[in-house]
Scaffold this active site. Structure first.
Site, PDB file in Angstrom:
ATOM      1  N   GLY A 149      -3.634  -2.783 -11.271  1.00  0.00           N
ATOM      2  CA  GLY A 149      -3.889  -1.997 -12.478  1.00  0.00           C
ATOM      3  C   GLY A 149      -2.972  -2.342 -13.631  1.00  0.00           C
ATOM      4  O   GLY A 149      -2.905  -1.618 -14.626  1.00  0.00           O
TER       5      GLY A 149
ATOM      6  N   SER B 173      -5.508  -6.832 -10.209  1.00  0.00           N
ATOM      7  CA  SER B 173      -5.967  -7.291 -11.529  1.00  0.00           C
ATOM      8  C   SER B 173      -6.902  -8.497 -11.459  1.00  0.00           C
ATOM      9  O   SER B 173      -6.897  -9.352 -12.350  1.00  0.00           O
ATOM     10  CB  SER B 173      -4.769  -7.583 -12.447  1.00  0.00           C
ATOM     11  OG  SER B 173      -4.012  -6.403 -12.644  1.00  0.00           O
TER      12      SER B 173
ATOM     13  N   HIS C 241      -3.882   2.077   0.991  1.00  0.00           N
ATOM     14  CA  HIS C 241      -3.863   1.598  -0.401  1.00  0.00           C
ATOM     15  C   HIS C 241      -2.531   2.005  -1.046  1.00  0.00           C
ATOM     16  O   HIS C 241      -2.005   3.089  -0.767  1.00  0.00           O
ATOM     17  CB  HIS C 241      -5.051   2.183  -1.178  1.00  0.00           C
ATOM     18  CG  HIS C 241      -5.211   1.546  -2.523  1.00  0.00           C
ATOM     19  ND1 HIS C 241      -4.472   1.937  -3.610  1.00  0.00           N
ATOM     20  CD2 HIS C 241      -5.990   0.521  -2.939  1.00  0.00           C
ATOM     21  CE1 HIS C 241      -4.802   1.184  -4.649  1.00  0.00           C
ATOM     22  NE2 HIS C 241      -5.733   0.318  -4.269  1.00  0.00           N
TER      23      HIS C 241
ATOM     24  N   ASN D  57     -13.108  -1.056  -5.485  1.00  0.00           N
ATOM     25  CA  ASN D  57     -12.467   0.252  -5.311  1.00  0.00           C
ATOM     26  C   ASN D  57     -12.624   1.039  -6.608  1.00  0.00           C
ATOM     27  O   ASN D  57     -11.950   0.753  -7.597  1.00  0.00           O
ATOM     28  CB  ASN D  57     -10.982   0.042  -4.968  1.00  0.00           C
ATOM     29  CG  ASN D  57     -10.223   1.349  -4.895  1.00  0.00           C
ATOM     30  OD1 ASN D  57     -10.819   2.431  -4.857  1.00  0.00           O
ATOM     31  ND2 ASN D  57      -8.902   1.269  -4.871  1.00  0.00           N
TER      32      ASN D  57
HETATM   33  C1  PEP Z   1      -7.015  -1.823  -6.335  1.00  0.00           C
HETATM   34  O1  PEP Z   1      -7.182  -0.675  -6.700  1.00  0.00           O
HETATM   35  O2  PEP Z   1      -7.032  -2.090  -5.117  1.00  0.00           O
HETATM   36  C2  PEP Z   1      -6.800  -2.858  -7.345  1.00  0.00           C
HETATM   37  C3  PEP Z   1      -6.567  -4.080  -6.944  1.00  0.00           C
HETATM   38  O3  PEP Z   1      -6.883  -2.469  -8.652  1.00  0.00           O
HETATM   39  P1  PEP Z   1      -6.956  -3.456  -9.953  1.00  0.00           P
HETATM   40  O4  PEP Z   1      -7.989  -4.502  -9.652  1.00  0.00           O
HETATM   41  O5  PEP Z   1      -7.343  -2.554 -11.070  1.00  0.00           O
HETATM   42  O6  PEP Z   1      -5.602  -4.059 -10.118  1.00  0.00           O
END
Ligand code: PEP
Length: 263
Positions: free
Chosen positions: A183, A223, A105, A19
């Site tokens: 995130g 993450s 999301h 994403n």
């Molecule tokens: C996401 O945007 O779906 C996501 C999991 O972001 P991150 O991997 O940065 O936590």
């Protein structure tokens, strides 16, 4: 590698999604797409999808034409067309090469106010348009600390899926994305993620039958990086990852794909 579920072989092909959120521009998106294609193209046992921002869908889809990397959108509007300034319809997405779409999301839910009803409507429209949806669900930190994780997952699943039959949902992928892990650098432990995924599978078995529950793929998101992916992706009910930040680095993203593809 086939895993076993209740004694039978697990036929679920792992799926890794990138994403890209509101990152990249024309040049960097095309470069990233090429690098992802080059680094993951030889992986046969994993499905790979990237989700660029709307204006970059078409150029990225062109870059990935004839490759094993598919392209998806990050959202859609449920109306077919009309006076909805800034919105993007399902047919617009398919016309520029999107095969997949994220629905629900947590950033859509939290920043843009998509509620459970709106998510359900978007899911129905995506399926009708032939887009393969990734339905994102997940609890906030407050909800987890209050012991409400399963209740929240159940509510999000039920409102999104209740009007849809198992055959209509054949292309669905679920993404379990604890909001507190997105995130933030705080990744769920493999045990925490497996517990949630097992609950999700059990819950959809109750609503849509055991065959559907055994077949539906459930990604973990929050993450995920090259160095923590393997432990998560080895869990029996984790069928891939939805990756935000690390998907902007082609080598880190490819390392996640390799972790599940077995090298
Ligand atoms: C996401 O945007 O779906 C996501 C999991 O972001 P991150 O991997 O940065 O936590």
């Amino acid at each position: 590698m086939a895993r076993t579920l209740g004694g039978s072989a697990n036929p679920r092909t792992p799926i890794i999604g990138g994403n890209w959120k509101m990152h990249t521009d024309l040049a960097t998106a095309c470069q990233l797409a090429s690098e992802v294609r080059n680094r993951t193209g030889a992986l046969r046992s994993v499905e790979v999808v990237v989700f660029p921002p709307f204006p970059l869908l078409h150029p990225v889809a062109e870059r990935l034409r004839e490759s094993r990397v598919a392209v998806g959108a990050q959202d859609l509007h449920p109306a077919p067309k009309g006076a909805f300034t800034s919105a993007v319809s399902a047919s617009m997405l398919t016309s520029v090469g999107a095969q997949w779409v994220l629905v629900g999301h947590s950033e859509r839910r939290q920043v843009f106010g998509d509620n459970d009803a709106a998510v359900a409507e978007k899911l129905r429209v995506a399926l009708n348009a032939g887009l393969r949806p990734v339905l994102c669900i997940g609890e906030t930190l407050q909800e987890r600390e209050a012991g409400r994780t399963f209740e929240v997952l159940a509510r999000q699943l039920d409102t999104a899926l209740q009007q849809l039959t198992a055959p209509a949902l054949a292309s669905l992928v679920l993404a379990d994305e604890p909001v507190w892990a997105i995130g933030t650098g705080k990744v769920a432990t493999p045990a925490q993620a497996q517990e949630a995924h097992a609950y999700i599978r059990q819950h959809v078995a109750g609503s849509h039958g055991q065959a559907f529950a055994s077949a539906v793929r459930i990604q973990y998101g929050g993450s995920v990086k090259g160095d923590n992916a393997a432990g998560l992706l080895q869990q029996p009910d984790i069928d891939g990852a939805l990756v935000g930040g690390a998907s902007l680095d082609a080598e880190d993203f490819a390392a996640i794909c390799r972790a599940r593809a077995g090298g």
